[in-house]
Design a protein around this motif. Structure first.
Motif, mmCIF file in Angstrom:
data_model
loop_
_atom_site.group_PDB
_atom_site.id
_atom_site.type_symbol
_atom_site.label_atom_id
_atom_site.label_comp_id
_atom_site.label_asym_id
_atom_site.label_seq_id
_atom_site.Cartn_x
_atom_site.Cartn_y
_atom_site.Cartn_z
ATOM 1 N N ARG A 61 1.033 -0.738 0.173
ATOM 2 C CA ARG A 61 -0.065 -0.011 -0.373
ATOM 3 C C ARG A 61 0.566 1.378 -0.151
ATOM 4 N N SER A 62 0.204 2.633 -0.210
ATOM 5 C CA SER A 62 0.625 3.562 -1.051
ATOM 6 C C SER A 62 -0.208 4.518 0.398
ATOM 7 N N SER A 63 1.136 5.680 0.984
ATOM 8 C CA SER A 63 0.303 6.720 1.926
ATOM 9 C C SER A 63 -0.117 7.819 1.006
ATOM 10 N N TRP A 64 0.855 8.043 -0.298
ATOM 11 C CA TRP A 64 0.804 9.026 -0.846
ATOM 12 C C TRP A 64 0.619 9.478 -2.374
ATOM 13 N N PRO A 87 9.368 5.171 3.304
ATOM 14 C CA PRO A 87 8.519 6.309 3.528
ATOM 15 C C PRO A 87 8.877 5.856 1.240
#
Length: 268
Positions: A61-64, A87
């Motif tokens: 998954r990706s936060s941004w 990150p």
């Protein structure tokens, strides 16, 4: 073993115009890969493709940005799997599969689209993730031009806002003028150079067949001007077993995404 990397453009979704998932599945299924590195997943596109292709998926998954995944043939034994815990703007996923030559680590990555200095840091994280692994493969949309090619003409062909993504002489908020473009020394190739300096082998450069450009396809894309942005990098021990590497250009690939997939054959 056949491996593929493929940026599928916004998960195959085109809003009200529908999806390109069937075309994407056709491109992948026709190539019959054992391992696929996917970038730009959205929603359930990865799950849909894994089910449609009868493959197993490991997703990061990706936060941004947008998630990535590794799909594997169910006949291959997965020894370990999970995200690369750094990150990344998008993400990186890692899968270790058993082969007759020993455990093979496969990483799917999608580097930062806008800033070269961020791509450089992310490339170094990939190098650290490989570490001393004997057999490893890093695949994905690395969003970086290579340091071995003269890119002057393709940079001049880009609109200014997209050209800035590949130049490095000013902070990322600055807007370059037309007269600043044209010197190879100013092209930001640092992410690819970092992988090369770590001893990783650019498989297309080593054994590639045909034209190297991976974007754009016939689907278009103003941010591209005939560029190689998608790569397969292998450790030297793995590169010795690579038989071929090519860009998959077909009628379906022209419609399925704005990137062409890259496919390699490994005798392992």
């Amino acid at each position: 073993m056949r491996v593929m990397t493929y940026n599928i453009k916004t998960g195959g979704y085109d809003g009200s115009r529908g999806t390109r998932l069937e075309e994407i599945a056709e491109v992948i299924g026709t190539a019959l890969p054992d391992v696929v590195a996917l970038q730009e997943l959205r929603g359930d596109s990865g799950t849909w493709l894994a089910k449609r292709l009868n493959m197993r998926m490991v997703r990061a998954r990706s936060s941004w940005g947008q998630p990535v995944a590794v799909l594997t043939n169910p006949d291959w034994t997965v020894l370990a799997a999970g995200p690369v815990a750094r990150p990344f703007h998008h993400a990186a996923a890692r899968v270790v599969v058993a082969t007759l030559g020993g455990p093979l680590t496969v990483i799917s990555a999608h580097l930062h689209p806008h800033w070269g200095w961020r791509r450089l840091h992310e490339a170094r994280w990939l190098v650290n993730a490989v570490g001393r692994t004997r057999l490893a493969l890093v695949m994905g949309d690395l969003n970086t031009l290579d340091p071995w090619t003269d890119h002057q003409d393709r940079l001049r062909a880009l609109p200014r806002q997209y050209r800035a993504r590949h130049l490095r002489w000013r902070p990322p908020t600055s807007k370059p003028s037309d007269r600043d473009v044209g010197k190879v020394a100013r092209v930001d190739t640092r992410a690819i150079a970092a992988l090369d300096a770590a001893g990783m082998v650019d498989l297309f450069r080593a054994v590639g067949e045909g034209a190297p450009e991976t974007a754009p396809t016939a689907l278009g894309g103003a941010e591209f001007s005939g560029m190689r942005l998608d790569y397969l990098f292998a450790t030297p021990a793995l590169a010795e077993h690579v038989r071929s590497c090519r860009i998959l250009r077909t009628a379906h690939a022209d419609r399925a995404s704005d990137h062409y997939p890259v496919v390699a054959e490994i005798n392992i």
